[in-house]
Each structure stands twice: as C-alpha cells, then as structure tokens.
Scaffold this motif. Sequence first.
Motif, mmCIF file in Angstrom:
data_model
loop_
_atom_site.group_PDB
_atom_site.id
_atom_site.type_symbol
_atom_site.label_atom_id
_atom_site.label_comp_id
_atom_site.label_asym_id
_atom_site.label_seq_id
_atom_site.Cartn_x
_atom_site.Cartn_y
_atom_site.Cartn_z
ATOM 1 N N ILE A 1 -1.941 20.949 -30.131
ATOM 2 C CA ILE A 1 -3.349 21.269 -29.865
ATOM 3 C C ILE A 1 -3.925 20.242 -28.884
ATOM 4 C CG2 ILE A 1 -5.656 21.425 -30.893
ATOM 5 C CD1 ILE A 1 -4.208 22.423 -33.482
ATOM 6 N N PHE A 2 -3.618 18.975 -29.128
ATOM 7 C CA PHE A 2 -4.101 17.902 -28.261
ATOM 8 C C PHE A 2 -3.555 18.068 -26.845
ATOM 9 C CE2 PHE A 2 -3.847 13.412 -26.757
ATOM 10 C CZ PHE A 2 -5.195 13.110 -26.798
ATOM 11 N N ALA A 3 -2.259 18.365 -26.730
ATOM 12 C CA ALA A 3 -1.648 18.577 -25.417
ATOM 13 C C ALA A 3 -2.315 19.747 -24.700
ATOM 14 C CB ALA A 3 -0.149 18.803 -25.562
ATOM 15 N N ASP A 4 -2.614 20.809 -25.437
ATOM 16 C CA ASP A 4 -3.292 21.959 -24.833
ATOM 17 C C ASP A 4 -4.667 21.577 -24.293
ATOM 18 O OD1 ASP A 4 -1.338 23.921 -25.032
ATOM 19 O OD2 ASP A 4 -1.993 24.566 -27.032
ATOM 20 N N ILE A 5 -5.364 20.707 -25.002
ATOM 21 C CA ILE A 5 -6.667 20.237 -24.514
ATOM 22 C C ILE A 5 -6.487 19.584 -23.145
ATOM 23 C CG2 ILE A 5 -8.539 18.569 -24.879
ATOM 24 C CD1 ILE A 5 -8.150 19.056 -27.934
ATOM 25 N N ILE A 6 -5.462 18.767 -23.021
ATOM 26 C CA ILE A 6 -5.224 18.095 -21.740
ATOM 27 C C ILE A 6 -4.819 19.110 -20.678
ATOM 28 C CG2 ILE A 6 -3.820 16.388 -20.508
ATOM 29 C CD1 ILE A 6 -3.600 14.883 -23.242
ATOM 30 N N TRP A 7 -3.808 19.939 -20.982
ATOM 31 C CA TRP A 7 -3.337 20.917 -19.993
ATOM 32 C C TRP A 7 -4.454 21.855 -19.540
ATOM 33 C CZ3 TRP A 7 1.419 21.441 -23.521
ATOM 34 C CH2 TRP A 7 2.470 20.640 -23.041
ATOM 35 N N ASN A 8 -5.343 22.240 -20.445
ATOM 36 C CA ASN A 8 -6.420 23.179 -20.102
ATOM 37 C C ASN A 8 -7.563 22.543 -19.324
ATOM 38 O OD1 ASN A 8 -5.183 25.369 -21.357
ATOM 39 N ND2 ASN A 8 -6.152 24.948 -23.316
ATOM 40 N N ASN A 9 -7.653 21.212 -19.320
ATOM 41 C CA ASN A 9 -8.807 20.541 -18.719
ATOM 42 C C ASN A 9 -8.456 19.496 -17.668
ATOM 43 O OD1 ASN A 9 -11.245 21.535 -20.431
ATOM 44 N ND2 ASN A 9 -9.653 21.072 -21.923
ATOM 45 N N GLU A 10 -7.203 19.279 -17.411
ATOM 46 C CA GLU A 10 -6.833 18.204 -16.487
ATOM 47 C C GLU A 10 -7.216 18.514 -15.052
ATOM 48 O OE1 GLU A 10 -2.649 17.384 -15.729
ATOM 49 O OE2 GLU A 10 -2.148 19.334 -16.544
ATOM 50 N N PRO A 11 -7.471 17.478 -14.275
ATOM 51 C CA PRO A 11 -7.597 16.090 -14.700
ATOM 52 C C PRO A 11 -8.917 15.890 -15.440
ATOM 53 C CG PRO A 11 -8.168 16.283 -12.388
ATOM 54 C CD PRO A 11 -7.737 17.659 -12.846
ATOM 55 N N LEU A 12 -8.895 14.988 -16.383
ATOM 56 C CA LEU A 12 -10.117 14.683 -17.121
ATOM 57 C C LEU A 12 -10.141 13.208 -17.474
ATOM 58 C CD1 LEU A 12 -10.022 15.925 -20.807
ATOM 59 C CD2 LEU A 12 -7.988 15.809 -19.417
ATOM 60 N N SER A 13 -11.349 12.704 -17.660
ATOM 61 C CA SER A 13 -11.484 11.294 -18.014
ATOM 62 C C SER A 13 -11.063 11.119 -19.471
ATOM 63 C CB SER A 13 -12.930 10.828 -17.821
ATOM 64 O OG SER A 13 -13.777 11.424 -18.785
ATOM 65 N N SER A 14 -10.597 9.931 -19.800
ATOM 66 C CA SER A 14 -10.224 9.665 -21.186
ATOM 67 C C SER A 14 -11.444 9.794 -22.095
ATOM 68 C CB SER A 14 -9.567 8.289 -21.323
ATOM 69 O OG SER A 14 -10.396 7.279 -20.791
ATOM 70 N N THR B 1 -8.230 8.247 -15.993
ATOM 71 C CA THR B 1 -8.073 9.668 -15.692
ATOM 72 C C THR B 1 -6.751 10.153 -16.284
ATOM 73 O OG1 THR B 1 -9.351 9.490 -13.655
ATOM 74 C CG2 THR B 1 -7.912 11.408 -13.865
ATOM 75 N N VAL B 2 -6.843 11.178 -17.130
ATOM 76 C CA VAL B 2 -5.675 11.698 -17.836
ATOM 77 C C VAL B 2 -5.163 12.940 -17.109
ATOM 78 C CG1 VAL B 2 -4.830 12.616 -20.030
ATOM 79 C CG2 VAL B 2 -6.585 10.819 -20.017
ATOM 80 N N THR B 3 -3.860 12.936 -16.816
ATOM 81 C CA THR B 3 -3.189 14.073 -16.193
ATOM 82 C C THR B 3 -1.815 14.232 -16.830
ATOM 83 O OG1 THR B 3 -2.287 12.674 -14.439
ATOM 84 C CG2 THR B 3 -4.343 13.840 -13.950
ATOM 85 N N SER B 4 -1.224 15.392 -16.608
ATOM 86 C CA SER B 4 0.113 15.624 -17.158
ATOM 87 C C SER B 4 1.175 15.154 -16.180
ATOM 88 C CB SER B 4 0.301 17.109 -17.475
ATOM 89 O OG SER B 4 0.214 17.880 -16.303
ATOM 90 N N LEU B 5 2.264 14.677 -16.733
ATOM 91 C CA LEU B 5 3.465 14.384 -15.951
ATOM 92 C C LEU B 5 4.420 15.569 -16.031
ATOM 93 C CD1 LEU B 5 4.048 10.695 -17.071
ATOM 94 C CD2 LEU B 5 3.223 11.487 -14.839
ATOM 95 N N VAL B 6 4.227 16.385 -17.066
ATOM 96 C CA VAL B 6 5.051 17.569 -17.311
ATOM 97 C C VAL B 6 4.094 18.736 -17.522
ATOM 98 C CG1 VAL B 6 6.739 18.615 -18.872
ATOM 99 C CG2 VAL B 6 6.847 16.159 -18.400
ATOM 100 N N SER B 7 4.265 19.805 -16.765
ATOM 101 C CA SER B 7 3.396 20.968 -16.930
ATOM 102 C C SER B 7 3.698 21.662 -18.261
ATOM 103 C CB SER B 7 3.596 21.963 -15.788
ATOM 104 O OG SER B 7 4.863 22.599 -15.911
ATOM 105 N N ARG B 8 2.779 22.461 -18.716
ATOM 106 C CA ARG B 8 2.967 23.237 -19.941
ATOM 107 C C ARG B 8 4.222 24.120 -19.804
ATOM 108 N NH1 ARG B 8 -1.920 26.008 -20.509
ATOM 109 N NH2 ARG B 8 -2.643 24.683 -22.178
ATOM 110 N N GLU B 9 4.378 24.763 -18.656
ATOM 111 C CA GLU B 9 5.515 25.648 -18.434
ATOM 112 C C GLU B 9 6.834 24.884 -18.493
ATOM 113 O OE1 GLU B 9 2.753 25.439 -16.477
ATOM 114 O OE2 GLU B 9 1.812 27.306 -17.160
ATOM 115 N N GLU B 10 6.873 23.733 -17.833
ATOM 116 C CA GLU B 10 8.085 22.903 -17.846
ATOM 117 C C GLU B 10 8.384 22.407 -19.261
ATOM 118 O OE1 GLU B 10 11.416 20.691 -16.412
ATOM 119 O OE2 GLU B 10 10.289 22.358 -15.565
ATOM 120 N N PHE B 11 7.347 22.025 -19.981
ATOM 121 C CA PHE B 11 7.530 21.550 -21.348
ATOM 122 C C PHE B 11 8.197 22.625 -22.208
ATOM 123 C CE2 PHE B 11 6.178 21.291 -25.745
ATOM 124 C CZ PHE B 11 6.568 20.010 -26.076
#
Length: 119
Positions: free
Chosen positions: A12-25, A62-72
Amino acid sequence: MAEYKLGEVESIFADIIWNNEPLSSRRLAELAEQRLNWKRTTTYTILKRLCDRELFQNNAGTVTSLVSREEFFARQSEMFVEDTFNGSLPAFLAAFGSRKKLSDAEIDELQKVIDSMRG
C-alpha cells in the motif's frame, strides 16, 4: 540488488509513492497518515527500509522510485516461477490451467504473447 517482495502494508505504501511520484517526503508522510494512519516517524522508517532495498530513493527530500511498478511485478513474477517451478513457465501454466479453466479469449491472449516473443 533490490528485494522484490513486499508485505501487505508495504505494498500500500509503495502504491502511494508510485501513484504520486515525485513527491516530497513531507507529502508522503501526509498521504501515509491519511491512508495508513501512520505517524511521520513510521513513514520515514518504512521509507528508509524500502530505500535500503533499492526500490525507492529519497534525494534531498524528494521521493522517487528506482524500480517502476511494472518492473517490480515483472521481477516478482519471475522470482515466483523460478522458486516454485524451477523457472519453467510451461510448468506454471500447466499447474495454473489445471485448476482454472481458461476462456478462449484468455488462451488467444496468451498465444499473442507467445507469438510476440518469437519475433
């Protein structure tokens, strides 16, 4: 090498990041409070854990993914087939098909995937 397994709450937490990135901590902490009822310290602890696992990064707040949801999910699926069926996709599909009848549309879709892999 990233670890491609997440618990239910981490997902759920990862989805929050993937759905909103980039976002501030700070914004991430607000969203985690709304969705998960977490305190800011919990958000930062879990974020650090997922950053250590090389799934996300927190660069200057600034929080961003290193791995996309699809790649994960692709890597997670590969690991499941590897661990459970010794890497044999045909063995996985045979096991899956033995419990669930595939519709003609699903079979056609699988055939298209197979055909695209040949070319």
